[in-house]
Design a protein around this motif. Structure first.
Motif, PDB file in Angstrom:
ATOM      1  N   HIS A  33       0.830  -1.200   0.000  1.00 38.39           N
ATOM      2  CA  HIS A  33       0.000   0.000   0.000  1.00 38.39           C
ATOM      3  C   HIS A  33       0.860   1.243   0.000  1.00 38.39           C
ATOM      4  CE1 HIS A  33      -3.386   2.614   0.681  1.00 38.39           C
ATOM      5  NE2 HIS A  33      -2.586   3.299   1.468  1.00 38.39           N
ATOM      6  N   GLU A  34       0.705   2.047  -0.992  1.00 34.50           N
ATOM      7  CA  GLU A  34       1.350   3.349  -1.032  1.00 34.50           C
ATOM      8  C   GLU A  34       0.492   4.283  -1.854  1.00 34.50           C
ATOM      9  OE1 GLU A  34       3.598   4.785   0.509  1.00 34.50           O
ATOM     10  OE2 GLU A  34       4.390   3.067   1.573  1.00 34.50           O
ATOM     11  N   GLY A  35      -0.495   4.883  -1.219  1.00 37.54           N
ATOM     12  CA  GLY A  35      -1.319   5.845  -1.935  1.00 37.54           C
ATOM     13  C   GLY A  35      -2.497   5.185  -2.613  1.00 37.54           C
ATOM     14  N   GLY A  36      -3.147   5.931  -3.480  1.00 37.05           N
ATOM     15  CA  GLY A  36      -4.315   5.420  -4.166  1.00 37.05           C
ATOM     16  C   GLY A  36      -4.379   5.952  -5.570  1.00 37.05           C
ATOM     17  N   CYS A  37      -5.464   5.652  -6.222  1.00 35.55           N
ATOM     18  CA  CYS A  37      -5.588   6.023  -7.628  1.00 35.55           C
ATOM     19  C   CYS A  37      -6.856   6.803  -7.896  1.00 35.55           C
ATOM     20  CB  CYS A  37      -5.544   4.764  -8.488  1.00 35.55           C
ATOM     21  SG  CYS A  37      -3.940   4.002  -8.540  1.00 35.55           S
ATOM     22  N   GLY A  38      -7.326   7.562  -6.934  1.00 34.06           N
ATOM     23  CA  GLY A  38      -8.529   8.331  -7.178  1.00 34.06           C
ATOM     24  C   GLY A  38      -9.758   7.591  -6.713  1.00 34.06           C
ATOM     25  N   ALA A  39     -10.883   8.252  -6.775  1.00 38.23           N
ATOM     26  CA  ALA A  39     -12.112   7.697  -6.220  1.00 38.23           C
ATOM     27  C   ALA A  39     -12.658   6.584  -7.072  1.00 38.23           C
ATOM     28  CB  ALA A  39     -13.152   8.807  -6.093  1.00 38.23           C
ATOM     29  N   GLY A 150      -0.755   1.928 -16.398  1.00 39.79           N
ATOM     30  CA  GLY A 150       0.005   2.897 -17.174  1.00 39.79           C
ATOM     31  C   GLY A 150       1.274   3.332 -16.468  1.00 39.79           C
ATOM     32  N   GLY A 151       1.189   3.517 -15.158  1.00 39.53           N
ATOM     33  CA  GLY A 151       2.354   3.916 -14.371  1.00 39.53           C
ATOM     34  C   GLY A 151       3.184   2.744 -13.904  1.00 39.53           C
ATOM     35  N   ALA A 152       2.699   1.521 -14.167  1.00 40.71           N
ATOM     36  CA  ALA A 152       3.405   0.294 -13.794  1.00 40.71           C
ATOM     37  C   ALA A 152       3.773   0.289 -12.307  1.00 40.71           C
ATOM     38  CB  ALA A 152       4.648   0.095 -14.662  1.00 40.71           C
ATOM     39  N   HIS A 153       2.789   0.600 -11.467  1.00 42.36           N
ATOM     40  CA  HIS A 153       3.033   0.630 -10.018  1.00 42.36           C
ATOM     41  C   HIS A 153       1.897  -0.094  -9.297  1.00 42.36           C
ATOM     42  CE1 HIS A 153       4.951   2.115  -6.359  1.00 42.36           C
ATOM     43  NE2 HIS A 153       3.728   2.314  -5.878  1.00 42.36           N
ATOM     44  N   LEU A 154       2.264  -1.045  -8.459  1.00 39.50           N
ATOM     45  CA  LEU A 154       1.290  -1.786  -7.655  1.00 39.50           C
ATOM     46  C   LEU A 154       1.057  -1.028  -6.360  1.00 39.50           C
ATOM     47  CD1 LEU A 154      -0.415  -4.343  -7.156  1.00 39.50           C
ATOM     48  CD2 LEU A 154       1.649  -5.410  -6.204  1.00 39.50           C
ATOM     49  N   LEU A 186       6.705  -1.271  -6.608  1.00 35.80           N
ATOM     50  CA  LEU A 186       5.852  -1.127  -5.440  1.00 35.80           C
ATOM     51  C   LEU A 186       6.706  -0.596  -4.304  1.00 35.80           C
ATOM     52  CD1 LEU A 186       6.452  -3.556  -3.141  1.00 35.80           C
ATOM     53  CD2 LEU A 186       5.377  -4.941  -4.911  1.00 35.80           C
ATOM     54  N   HIS A 187       6.055  -0.037  -3.298  1.00 36.09           N
ATOM     55  CA  HIS A 187       6.734   0.368  -2.078  1.00 36.09           C
ATOM     56  C   HIS A 187       6.399  -0.627  -0.973  1.00 36.09           C
ATOM     57  CE1 HIS A 187       7.104   4.543  -3.839  1.00 36.09           C
ATOM     58  NE2 HIS A 187       8.270   4.411  -3.238  1.00 36.09           N
ATOM     59  N   VAL A 188       7.387  -0.901  -0.129  1.00 35.62           N
ATOM     60  CA  VAL A 188       7.161  -1.760   1.031  1.00 35.62           C
ATOM     61  C   VAL A 188       7.880  -1.138   2.217  1.00 35.62           C
ATOM     62  CG1 VAL A 188       9.143  -3.224   0.464  1.00 35.62           C
ATOM     63  CG2 VAL A 188       7.359  -4.125   1.939  1.00 35.62           C
ATOM     64  N   ALA A 189       7.272  -1.234   3.387  1.00 39.70           N
ATOM     65  CA  ALA A 189       7.892  -0.682   4.591  1.00 39.70           C
ATOM     66  C   ALA A 189       9.207  -1.396   4.867  1.00 39.70           C
ATOM     67  CB  ALA A 189       6.954  -0.835   5.787  1.00 39.70           C
ATOM     68  N   THR A 190      10.232  -0.641   5.238  1.00 41.54           N
ATOM     69  CA  THR A 190      11.531  -1.252   5.491  1.00 41.54           C
ATOM     70  C   THR A 190      11.466  -2.268   6.629  1.00 41.54           C
ATOM     71  OG1 THR A 190      12.118   0.636   6.880  1.00 41.54           O
ATOM     72  CG2 THR A 190      12.853   0.697   4.586  1.00 41.54           C
ATOM     73  N   GLY A 191      10.558  -2.064   7.577  1.00 39.72           N
ATOM     74  CA  GLY A 191      10.427  -3.000   8.681  1.00 39.72           C
ATOM     75  C   GLY A 191       9.564  -4.201   8.382  1.00 39.72           C
ATOM     76  N   ASN A 192       9.021  -4.266   7.186  1.00 44.01           N
ATOM     77  CA  ASN A 192       8.123  -5.354   6.796  1.00 44.01           C
ATOM     78  C   ASN A 192       8.967  -6.475   6.181  1.00 44.01           C
ATOM     79  OD1 ASN A 192       6.031  -6.946   5.878  1.00 44.01           O
ATOM     80  ND2 ASN A 192       4.872  -5.254   5.005  1.00 44.01           N
ATOM     81  N   HIS A 193       9.698  -7.190   7.021  1.00 39.65           N
ATOM     82  CA  HIS A 193      10.692  -8.136   6.530  1.00 39.65           C
ATOM     83  C   HIS A 193      10.064  -9.339   5.833  1.00 39.65           C
ATOM     84  CE1 HIS A 193      13.731  -5.774   8.507  1.00 39.65           C
ATOM     85  NE2 HIS A 193      13.083  -5.870   9.658  1.00 39.65           N
TER      86      HIS A 193
END
Length: 233
Positions: A33-39, A150-154, A186-193
């Motif tokens: 989870h890192e943000g959203g894509c609009g409503a 389009g942005g190739a981001h999960l 994608l983004h992942v929390a650094t502590g999420n090992h």
């Protein structure tokens, strides 16, 4: 895969902290989870990329699913399918999976923000330009992902706790690879090992570390590319 939530948990933690006051939230181990894509309210996705209307309220979350983690019974022979979200997949149904997964990833947090909190986030964050895919058994959603093709981001990947440990997360990742064969991030929390190990097994390579713009939570950018995935495999 310890999915329950598809990476940073940043916005989830912020929302739950607002609900709980000064609650301290332990890092989750399964959320992307890192943000959203609009409503989502004005649009949903039929065939990937085709916007249509997602109607809210077709199914209501149970008033207290906080302690209910068991899978429902399904008719014999009903097989899970992964498909685009439709108007039958209500905000409440998606939010229910999200809330269960968040609770599973953060067992020390009580109480969990109410269903309305998660439904509001679904309405606000699941929409164009993203594709929303669900894994469903009959009418019941058991996992979902939110992907900016389009942005190739999960942005998000969540698996209901009752379905974790069965390869469902890997199945969902294959859909991301199918839709973004040239590579994605994608983004992942650094502590999420646990999640970091999972993504490494599936060929994602970690890159720069930054902080979430809203919460300041540290996160690492992971990238999947065909060559790197082949080397990892």
């Amino acid at each position: 895969m310890p999915t329950g939530a598809t990476a940073s948990l940043a916005a989830d933690q912020a929302g739950n902290a607002r609900y709980l006051g000064a609650a301290r939230v332990a890092p989750g181990h399964a959320v992307v989870h890192e943000g959203g894509c609009g409503a989502l309210a004005p649009a949903r996705l039929g065939p990937v990329g085709e916007p249509r209307v997602l109607v809210a309220g077709r199914a209501r979350a149970r008033s207290d699913d906080n302690a209910r983690m068991q899978p429902r019974s399904h008719a014999p022979g009903v097989q899970p399918v992964i498909r685009p979200a439709t108007d039958a997949d209500s905000h409440a149904g998606l939010a229910r999976v999200w809330r269960r997964a968040w609770r599973s990833a953060n067992p020390s947090v009580r109480p969990v923000a109410p269903p309305g909190h998660w439904e509001a986030r679904v309405r606000a964050e699941f929409g164009p330009p993203c594709a929303v895919l669900v894994r469903a058994v009959g009418p019941e959603v058991t996992a979902f992902l939110v992907l900016d093709v389009g942005g190739a981001h999960l942005h998000q990947l969540f698996v209901d706790p009752a379905c974790q440990g069965r390869g469902v997360g890997a199945e969902m990742l294959q859909q991301v690879i199918r839709l973004c064969p040239g590579g994605w991030t994608l983004h992942v929390a650094t502590g999420n090992h646990g999640a970091r190990r999972f993504y490494a097994r599936h060929g994602l390579v970690e890159g720069p570390v930054d902080t979430h713009p809203a919460t300041g939570r540290e996160r690492v950018l992971c990238r999947w590319a065909p060559a790197a995935a082949a080397a990892a495999g």
